[in-house]
Scaffold this active site. Structure first.
Site, short mmCIF file in Angstrom:
data_model
loop_
_atom_site.label_atom_id
_atom_site.label_comp_id
_atom_site.label_asym_id
_atom_site.label_seq_id
_atom_site.Cartn_x
_atom_site.Cartn_y
_atom_site.Cartn_z
N SER A 12 4.41 -11.59 0.60
CA SER A 12 3.61 -11.07 1.71
C SER A 12 3.34 -12.15 2.75
O SER A 12 3.26 -11.86 3.95
CB SER A 12 2.29 -10.50 1.19
OG SER A 12 1.53 -11.48 0.54
N LYS A 50 -3.78 -13.79 -11.32
CA LYS A 50 -2.95 -13.34 -10.20
C LYS A 50 -2.86 -14.41 -9.12
O LYS A 50 -1.81 -14.59 -8.49
CB LYS A 50 -3.50 -12.04 -9.60
CG LYS A 50 -2.72 -11.51 -8.39
CD LYS A 50 -1.31 -11.10 -8.75
CE LYS A 50 -0.41 -10.86 -7.54
NZ LYS A 50 -0.89 -9.81 -6.65
N GLY A 89 0.81 -1.21 0.00
CA GLY A 89 0.00 0.00 0.00
C GLY A 89 0.84 1.26 0.00
O GLY A 89 0.49 2.26 -0.64
#
Length: 308
Positions: free
Chosen positions: A259, A187, A12
């Site tokens: 992540s 994805k 982000g």
């Protein structure tokens, strides 16, 4: 455009920081008081393949009421926190706010629609990467990384095109795309390729890609996901498992961490249920065996249990 990034961790911050560099009014909203304090004190430092840059014109907050309604809210909270995070961040949403998920995995758009209404939701997937080195300092994987966004009904709308234009002006290569669900599955294949394996082995991309046995398992896990997608009638652009394995690392440095690995290093649970776990769940529903993905899910669940 006033843009709120809800769940502004590494990724982000990369997206928000890049948009802010281009002159957009960006607010990073995160629970990390240390990150907010660092950004407020010295701006945001982005370290990319072309060097380091400082983003001074960017806002950061832990309280959404400080931000106020935005034109666009980009949702990047952990998958399992989606609905609760939105309900706690009501201050970000006005009647015309567009809410866009760029989260990993499947099922987020339904959770968003439950809170803000389906007409306010668009979907997206990004191949941009980020790693938080310390509060206020992020490795940015932007070069050559595409973002795709679209309406849930598969149409090409003016609002989606306008958002894509904002992203492209900032240097975030973005396509307003029809049939966004196919893109979401594309994805997912990339996340299946490396997310769990990097987390289990605790390896960044450099050494991860040097180990032949890891490559073999990754390709088998992606092949299972492709079989499940095809059984669902999803039209994929990634049709070969090797392509997902290659795409995962494109444009990212050897020290890049997925992540899922970052979550484990912080002692947090992962998004495994929304990635490999989603493949397993859909496979069971369709009668397709997914032993590689089942094994990866089991390993991650075991590691998560050992953290608590």
């Amino acid at each position: 455009m006033k843009i709120g990034v809800l769940g502004a961790g590494a990724l982000g911050s990369v997206i928000g920081g890049t948009l802010a560099q281009a002159g957009e009014d960006v607010w990073l909203v995160t629970r990390s008081q240390a990150h907010v304090a660092a950004v407020r004190a010295a701006g945001l430092r982005l370290i990319g393949s072309e060097g380091e840059s400082a983003v001074s014109r960017i806002h950061a907050a832990t309280d959404s009421n400080e931000v106020g309604p935005c034109d666009l809210v980009i949702v990047l909270v952990k998958s399992f926190d989606t609905e609760q995070a939105l309900r706690k961040s009501a201050g970000l949403f006005g009647p015309e706010t567009v809410v866009m998920s760029l989260q990993n995995g499947l099922g987020h758009e339904d959770a968003l629609a439950e809170v803000v209404g389906r007409r306010n939701v668009i979907a997206g997937k990004t191949y941009v990467g980020g790693v938080m080195l310390e509060p206020g300092v992020v490795i940015a994987g932007v070069q050559g990384k595409e973002t795709l966004i679209g309406e849930l009904d598969g149409s090409l709308s003016l609002r989606v095109q306008a958002i894509a234009d904002v992203f492209n002006r900032a240097g975030l290569v973005t396509v307003a795309a029809p049939d966004i669900m196919s893109i979401i599955w594309d994805k997912l294949l990339v996340n299946v390729a490396t997310g769990a394996l990097a987390a289990i082995t605790r390896l960044p991309y450099g050494p991860l890609y040097d180990i032949a046995e890891i490559h073999t398992v990754a390709v088998h896990a992606v092949a299972e996901a492709i079989a499940v997608a095809e059984a669902r009638g999803i039209s994929l652009s990634i049709t070969e498992p090797e392509e997902a394995w290659r795409k995962a690392a494109e444009g990212l440095p050897p020290n890049f961490k997925t992540s899922m690995l970052q979550s484990l290093e912080k002692g947090s649970v992962t998004e495994i249920d929304f990635i490999n776990g989603a493949v397993v769940a859909e496979g069971r529903r369709l009668g397709i065996a997914t032993p590689y993905n089942e094994t990866l899910v089991a390993c991650i669940k075991g590691i998560e249990a050992s953290l608590h």
